[in-house]
Design a protein around this motif. Structure first.
Motif, short mmCIF file in Angstrom:
data_model
loop_
_atom_site.label_atom_id
_atom_site.label_comp_id
_atom_site.label_asym_id
_atom_site.label_seq_id
_atom_site.Cartn_x
_atom_site.Cartn_y
_atom_site.Cartn_z
N MET A 199 -1.92 23.36 51.53
CA MET A 199 -1.29 24.53 50.90
C MET A 199 -0.49 25.33 51.93
O MET A 199 0.60 25.83 51.62
N HIS A 200 -1.00 25.44 53.14
CA HIS A 200 -0.26 26.16 54.19
C HIS A 200 1.04 25.43 54.53
O HIS A 200 2.07 26.07 54.77
N LEU A 201 0.99 24.10 54.57
CA LEU A 201 2.20 23.33 54.85
C LEU A 201 3.20 23.44 53.70
O LEU A 201 4.40 23.59 53.92
N ARG A 202 2.69 23.37 52.48
CA ARG A 202 3.57 23.38 51.30
C ARG A 202 4.27 24.72 51.11
O ARG A 202 5.45 24.78 50.74
N PHE A 203 3.56 25.82 51.36
CA PHE A 203 4.09 27.15 51.06
C PHE A 203 4.41 27.95 52.32
O PHE A 203 4.44 29.18 52.28
N ILE A 204 4.64 27.28 53.43
CA ILE A 204 4.82 27.97 54.71
C ILE A 204 6.00 28.96 54.66
O ILE A 204 5.91 30.09 55.17
N ASP A 205 7.10 28.57 54.03
CA ASP A 205 8.26 29.46 53.98
C ASP A 205 7.99 30.69 53.12
O ASP A 205 8.38 31.80 53.48
N ARG A 206 7.30 30.49 52.00
CA ARG A 206 6.98 31.62 51.12
C ARG A 206 5.97 32.56 51.77
O ARG A 206 6.02 33.78 51.59
N LEU A 207 5.04 31.99 52.55
CA LEU A 207 4.05 32.83 53.23
C LEU A 207 4.71 33.69 54.31
O LEU A 207 4.34 34.85 54.50
#
Length: 270
Positions: free
Chosen positions: A259-267
């Motif tokens: 999840m951290h890899l998938r949403f890194i830009d949004r985070l």
């Protein structure tokens, strides 16, 4: 780039950069967690003490002072379960606020959203371990049976619960950052989760058909093994399995990292 001797400066490896980031963030979090509030250490110790006293008073009133678990004294049984649960709960809770509390650091490309989550959960585990040692020492001085019968198994069970808190923290840190309402729901569920995990009431007293559903929760599996390491003749809840516990824990850790890899830009943009 050259160093002071005129020799070319070697580029740091990714591991060296990551280690430097983690160390800097750990020192920042440690100072903030322990020294920003003069009463910080007091509340870390007083909270579990107050919970134990309240639970002992409630159980003593209900059972007329005969609050004993099969093959384990009630107060040490309660303390081990409570401290183990708080290790998992705080890992989950601290992970939720880690990204939001460190978003200004994401301006540095070396810092990733997963870094403050890992650092916070590691720090929280260290603090909870220290508080647990205080409880063990204090209990022994008061004559309670707080010394583990199998110290190696106790450390293994404690580290297992620490890893479960890590997995939950990785998942909830992403979910609560992307959907803030998730964090509010998780905080509301923390108290029911304590009861359903067998921290206060032994799950062996539950009907079998209820127990089958309660044991889908991985936390009781870790708590029962922690208690067994303290009381070698303790009768664990039927269905306790560390294989199930670790499969659940590894799944959470893997899912949290993905999840951290998938949403890194949004985070980073939040």
């Amino acid at each position: 780039m050259e160093n002071v001797n005129g020799e070319p400066k070697r580029a740091r490896t990714p591991w060296q950069v990551t280690r430097s980031v983690w160390y800097a963030m750990f020192m920042r979090e440690a100072i903030s967690r322990t020294m920003a509030d003069r009463m910080g250490w007091f509340w870390m110790v007083f909270e579990p003490v107050a919970l134990v006293l309240i639970m002992v008073a409630i159980r003593s009133g209900i059972r007329g002072g005969g609050a004993l678990i099969v093959n384990a004294p009630f107060i040490p049984w309660l303390i081990t379960g409570l401290m183990g649960f708080m290790l998992v709960r705080e890992g989950m809770m601290r992970g939720m606020g880690a990204i939001e509390g460190n978003k200004s650091l994401f301006a540095y490309r070396q810092v990733q959203p997963v870094d403050p989550v890992l650092v916070r959960i590691f720090l929280e585990g260290m603090l909870r371990s220290f508080v647990f040692l205080i409880f063990i020492g204090g209990g022994l001085m008061l004559g309670l049976e707080m010394y583990p019968d199998n110290a190696i198994h106790a450390m293994r069970a404690w580290l297992s619960l620490w890893c479960l808190g890590l997995g939950l923290g990785l998942v909830t840190s992403v979910a609560s950052t992307l959907v803030p309402e998730v964090g509010k729901i998780i905080r509301m569920l923390s108290l029911p989760l304590m009861i359903l995990s067998g921290v206060i009431i032994p799950l062996n007293t539950m009907p079998h058909w209820v127990l089958e559903y309660l044991m889908l929760n991985p936390i009781p599996h870790g708590l029962e093994m922690l208690r067994l390491s303290f009381f070698e003749n303790y009768r664990v809840v039927h269905g306790t399995s560390m294989l199930y516990f670790w499969l659940f824990t590894f799944t959470l850790i893997a899912m949290g990292l993905l999840m951290h890899l998938r949403f890194i830009d949004r985070l980073k943009a939040k």
